[in-house]
Design an enzyme around this catalytic site. Sequence first.
Site, PDB file in Angstrom:
ATOM      1  N   LYS A   1     -86.889 -57.889 -64.958  1.00 66.03           N
ATOM      2  CA  LYS A   1     -87.666 -56.684 -65.238  1.00 66.03           C
ATOM      3  C   LYS A   1     -87.718 -56.487 -66.753  1.00 66.03           C
ATOM      4  CE  LYS A   1     -87.631 -55.464 -60.779  1.00 66.03           C
ATOM      5  NZ  LYS A   1     -88.797 -55.420 -59.925  1.00 66.03           N
TER       6      LYS A   1
ATOM      7  N   LYS B   1     -85.586 -64.378 -60.586  1.00 63.02           N
ATOM      8  CA  LYS B   1     -86.835 -64.395 -59.827  1.00 63.02           C
ATOM      9  C   LYS B   1     -87.990 -63.844 -60.652  1.00 63.02           C
ATOM     10  CE  LYS B   1     -88.827 -61.998 -55.819  1.00 63.02           C
ATOM     11  NZ  LYS B   1     -89.727 -61.130 -56.579  1.00 63.02           N
TER      12      LYS B   1
ATOM     13  N   HIS C   1     -92.049 -64.263 -51.028  1.00 71.01           N
ATOM     14  CA  HIS C   1     -92.075 -62.805 -51.155  1.00 71.01           C
ATOM     15  C   HIS C   1     -93.122 -62.243 -50.199  1.00 71.01           C
ATOM     16  CE1 HIS C   1     -92.526 -58.771 -52.769  1.00 71.01           C
ATOM     17  NE2 HIS C   1     -91.351 -58.942 -53.330  1.00 71.01           N
TER      18      HIS C   1
END
Length: 466
Positions: free
Chosen positions: A166, A192, A285
């Site tokens: 992030k 990821k 995902h």
Amino acid sequence: GVGFKAGVKDYKLTYYTPDYETLATDILAAFRVXPQPGVPPEEAGAAVAAESSTGTWTTVWTDGLTSLDRYKGRCYHIEPVAGEESQFIAYVAYPLDLFEEGSVTNMFTSIVGNVFGFKALRALRLEDLRIPPAYSKTFQGPPHGIQVERDKLNKYGRPLLGCTIKPKLGLLAKNYGRADYECIRGGLDFTKDDENVNSQPFMRWRDRFLFCAEAIYKAQAETGEIKGHYLNATAGTCEEMIKRAVFARELGVPIVMHDYLTGGFTANTSLAHYCRDNGLLLHIHRAMHAVIDRQKNHGIHFRVLAKALRMSGGDHIHAGTVVGKLEGEREITLGFVDLLRDDFIEKDRSRGIYFTQDWVSLPGVLPVASGGIHVWHMPALTEIFGDDSVLQFGGGTLGHPWXNAPGAVANRVALEACVQARNEGRDLAREGNEVIREASKWSPELAAACEIWKEIIFEFEAMDAL
């Protein structure tokens, strides 16, 4: 034509067959049907069977050129839903010959392609599918599966740890790679790409792949462990997606990633085949799943999407968190977690499993728990998901007050402490907080993480709510 009588007909005359004995090769579906007022449940169930197989709204003379009895779907059982007025579970059996081998795309086009807009129904939800071995054997399934993945990574006896980098959008490739390195150097197994990181103007895919590969090699050299970063190969065309997977293989990284619902089952299956042929693991995902599975009375339950993914192919798939949610949802989630991992799953309505599912030799998929979890959840996650899972802490790693690497250390220490406590026979459900406290005495990184997140222990709604 002999025996041809034009006109609109009742579906239930042809498609409602309560005496039908299902065949071992049939694909069975359980639909939650909410008929329009005045439509009897038998007619609604038969309409679903008809519209998702051979039926159309009127009699056509070309019906006489085939054996409808051989090819039609059959509604063979209807039961009311407990506690819901005018909702029914309709069970439909489809003959195997209605479906193309090895195509999840065709299976869904047939079973859910048309019938959901049907006027006689207020709402319709596909709750479960029984995939017979005769059909599942036509699929490659996951590129590698749980055991082969453990052997490739040389990691046994514990869940794997991950972290989504992030902020998900806006980082430059070099800074992204640096965050990646800090996390895996600190003790995580994987980092990821966020699901919406593809190839945007601020960070093109090739730059990201290069810097992440550098991070992986450096961290592997320093820790002696095998590391990975889920490089998102999802793209606007299948050709571009495969091009990205090829580049990942050339860099020698262990794993790539795909958004299987937005990318589509055809693209996903192509990528899964490429991954098996080239030794890449495939992380999946489920972006967009809540559009399909969130409404309780309309859409498709996630357990069906999970089964479809196991057929189409993926080694990991996101499966919610369970933690901090209701007990009932825990059982439902564990139901589809078992459908992902195990070879044989018994029918169990309390867990939402409508049919006994036998996967025979199809490899299993690792469920990924992610969304609003942190170190205090580690005992519960270890207890609930067991060893065969991936636990992903995005903010729970990068939000550490001392930054990314200590955040990764805290998660790894917490996990190892929980696994050791469990192996010593301690009850994590009861003693979990104590296990974490003991470990934080000798790990300042964990102590700092415990301090910052102690306020929100178990008292929030998981972000990944079904």
